[in-house]
Design a protein around this motif. Structure first.
Motif, PDB file in Angstrom:
ATOM      1  N   ASN A 137       0.828  -1.211   0.000  1.00  0.00           N
ATOM      2  CA  ASN A 137       0.000   0.000   0.000  1.00  0.00           C
ATOM      3  C   ASN A 137       0.863   1.261   0.000  1.00  0.00           C
ATOM      4  O   ASN A 137       0.561   2.224  -0.706  1.00  0.00           O
ATOM      5  N   LEU A 138       1.924   1.255   0.805  1.00  0.00           N
ATOM      6  CA  LEU A 138       2.820   2.408   0.840  1.00  0.00           C
ATOM      7  C   LEU A 138       3.536   2.588  -0.495  1.00  0.00           C
ATOM      8  O   LEU A 138       3.726   3.716  -0.957  1.00  0.00           O
ATOM      9  N   GLN A 139       3.908   1.479  -1.127  1.00  0.00           N
ATOM     10  CA  GLN A 139       4.571   1.539  -2.437  1.00  0.00           C
ATOM     11  C   GLN A 139       3.630   2.183  -3.452  1.00  0.00           C
ATOM     12  O   GLN A 139       4.028   3.062  -4.212  1.00  0.00           O
ATOM     13  N   ILE A 140       2.379   1.777  -3.436  1.00  0.00           N
ATOM     14  CA  ILE A 140       1.391   2.351  -4.349  1.00  0.00           C
ATOM     15  C   ILE A 140       1.222   3.839  -4.071  1.00  0.00           C
ATOM     16  O   ILE A 140       1.190   4.661  -4.989  1.00  0.00           O
ATOM     17  N   GLN A 141       1.145   4.203  -2.806  1.00  0.00           N
ATOM     18  CA  GLN A 141       0.966   5.612  -2.443  1.00  0.00           C
ATOM     19  C   GLN A 141       2.146   6.473  -2.878  1.00  0.00           C
ATOM     20  O   GLN A 141       1.962   7.638  -3.221  1.00  0.00           O
ATOM     21  N   THR A 142       3.358   5.906  -2.866  1.00  0.00           N
ATOM     22  CA  THR A 142       4.514   6.700  -3.280  1.00  0.00           C
ATOM     23  C   THR A 142       4.615   6.810  -4.795  1.00  0.00           C
ATOM     24  O   THR A 142       5.282   7.706  -5.297  1.00  0.00           O
ATOM     25  N   GLU A 143       3.941   5.936  -5.534  1.00  0.00           N
ATOM     26  CA  GLU A 143       4.023   5.963  -6.994  1.00  0.00           C
ATOM     27  C   GLU A 143       2.877   6.726  -7.650  1.00  0.00           C
ATOM     28  O   GLU A 143       2.997   7.142  -8.787  1.00  0.00           O
ATOM     29  N   LEU A 144       1.776   6.889  -6.941  1.00  0.00           N
ATOM     30  CA  LEU A 144       0.597   7.493  -7.553  1.00  0.00           C
ATOM     31  C   LEU A 144       0.306   8.869  -6.991  1.00  0.00           C
ATOM     32  O   LEU A 144       0.614   9.172  -5.844  1.00  0.00           O
ATOM     33  N   ASP A 145      -0.323   9.684  -7.831  1.00  0.00           N
ATOM     34  CA  ASP A 145      -0.890  10.941  -7.374  1.00  0.00           C
ATOM     35  C   ASP A 145      -2.225  10.575  -6.740  1.00  0.00           C
ATOM     36  O   ASP A 145      -3.095   9.998  -7.394  1.00  0.00           O
ATOM     37  N   LEU A 146      -2.377  10.874  -5.461  1.00  0.00           N
ATOM     38  CA  LEU A 146      -3.572  10.437  -4.732  1.00  0.00           C
ATOM     39  C   LEU A 146      -4.850  11.075  -5.258  1.00  0.00           C
ATOM     40  O   LEU A 146      -5.922  10.482  -5.170  1.00  0.00           O
ATOM     41  N   MET A 147      -4.754  12.281  -5.827  1.00  0.00           N
ATOM     42  CA  MET A 147      -5.950  12.956  -6.305  1.00  0.00           C
ATOM     43  C   MET A 147      -6.412  12.388  -7.652  1.00  0.00           C
ATOM     44  O   MET A 147      -7.592  12.146  -7.857  1.00  0.00           O
ATOM     45  N   THR A 148      -5.469  12.137  -8.571  1.00  0.00           N
ATOM     46  CA  THR A 148      -5.856  11.678  -9.910  1.00  0.00           C
ATOM     47  C   THR A 148      -5.801  10.158 -10.055  1.00  0.00           C
ATOM     48  O   THR A 148      -6.431   9.596 -10.943  1.00  0.00           O
ATOM     49  N   LEU A 150      -3.206   8.689 -11.071  1.00  0.00           N
ATOM     50  CA  LEU A 150      -2.210   8.464 -12.120  1.00  0.00           C
ATOM     51  C   LEU A 150      -0.822   8.409 -11.498  1.00  0.00           C
ATOM     52  O   LEU A 150      -0.607   8.859 -10.376  1.00  0.00           O
ATOM     53  N   TYR A 151       0.153   7.874 -12.284  1.00  0.00           N
ATOM     54  CA  TYR A 151       1.529   7.877 -11.800  1.00  0.00           C
ATOM     55  C   TYR A 151       1.950   9.307 -11.513  1.00  0.00           C
ATOM     56  O   TYR A 151       1.624  10.224 -12.263  1.00  0.00           O
ATOM     57  N   ASN A 152       2.707   9.503 -10.425  1.00  0.00           N
ATOM     58  CA  ASN A 152       3.226  10.835 -10.146  1.00  0.00           C
ATOM     59  C   ASN A 152       4.435  11.108 -11.032  1.00  0.00           C
ATOM     60  O   ASN A 152       4.887  10.238 -11.783  1.00  0.00           O
ATOM     61  N   LYS A 153       4.978  12.323 -10.944  1.00  0.00           N
ATOM     62  CA  LYS A 153       6.066  12.753 -11.821  1.00  0.00           C
ATOM     63  C   LYS A 153       7.295  11.860 -11.684  1.00  0.00           C
ATOM     64  O   LYS A 153       7.875  11.421 -12.675  1.00  0.00           O
TER      65      LYS A 153
END
Length: 171
Positions: A137-148, A150-153
């Motif tokens: 779950n933490l890995q997913i949170q660090t890779e995704l933009d929580l609002m959209t 989508l993958y973060n930058k």
């Protein structure tokens, strides 16, 4: 609900173990030898068994051979195996642990101690599974933009760099 696979060739020992486990709310499936235990496990869907209680001295395939074969299957390897045997040789205990046994109990056993040890093994397994889920779950949170969603930058740049590096190696 706890499903336990019991590999025990002695009928009396099996009856005692089954009675004890059922009193504590577990469902038990018995295999009369190691080969049958492996077959039952392989025929079951993942997650069917929470633990395996296994004698070492059995016909057809002994417990050490089951532990050895278990190392070849990642699903099978992740199921805790508690050895219950009359064999109290230190060397055999060491081999069992080296082959991946989670615990080793010698017969004759004290019922309450066996239950505590099974519960401890199952509790440890649940804690490890919870930690792995939290890590995912933490890995997913660090890779995704929580609002959209989508993958973060940072993740997008890492993926694109990896794809470009793979593409340059192919050319």
């Amino acid at each position: 609900h706890r499903n336990i696979l019991l590999a025990e060739d002695n009928d009396l020992n099996a009856e005692i173990a089954i009675e004890l486990l059922k009193m504590k709310g577990a469902s038990v499936c018995r295999a009369e030898n190691g080969k049958r235990a492996v077959e039952l496990f392989m025929e079951s869907s993942p997650g069917t068994y929470q633990a395996i209680l296994m004698d070492i001295q059995m016909p057809v395939m002994n417990g050490m051979e089951v532990l050895e074969q278990r190392k070849n299957d990642p699903v099978f390897e992740n199921i805790p195996v508690i050895v219950i045997t009359v064999n109290d040789e230190i060397r055999d205990q060491m081999v069992a642990f080296q082959l991946g046994a989670t615990d080793y109990i010698t017969k004759p056993f004290i019922r309450e101690i066996v239950i505590y040890r099974i519960n401890n093994v199952l509790s440890s397994k649940r804690r490890v599974e919870a930690i792995v889920r939290e890590k995912e779950n933490l890995q997913i949170q660090t890779e995704l933009d929580l609002m959209t969603g989508l993958y973060n930058k940072v993740t997008a740049e890492r993926i694109i760099s990896g794809l470009l590096a793979d593409n340059s190696r192919l050319n």
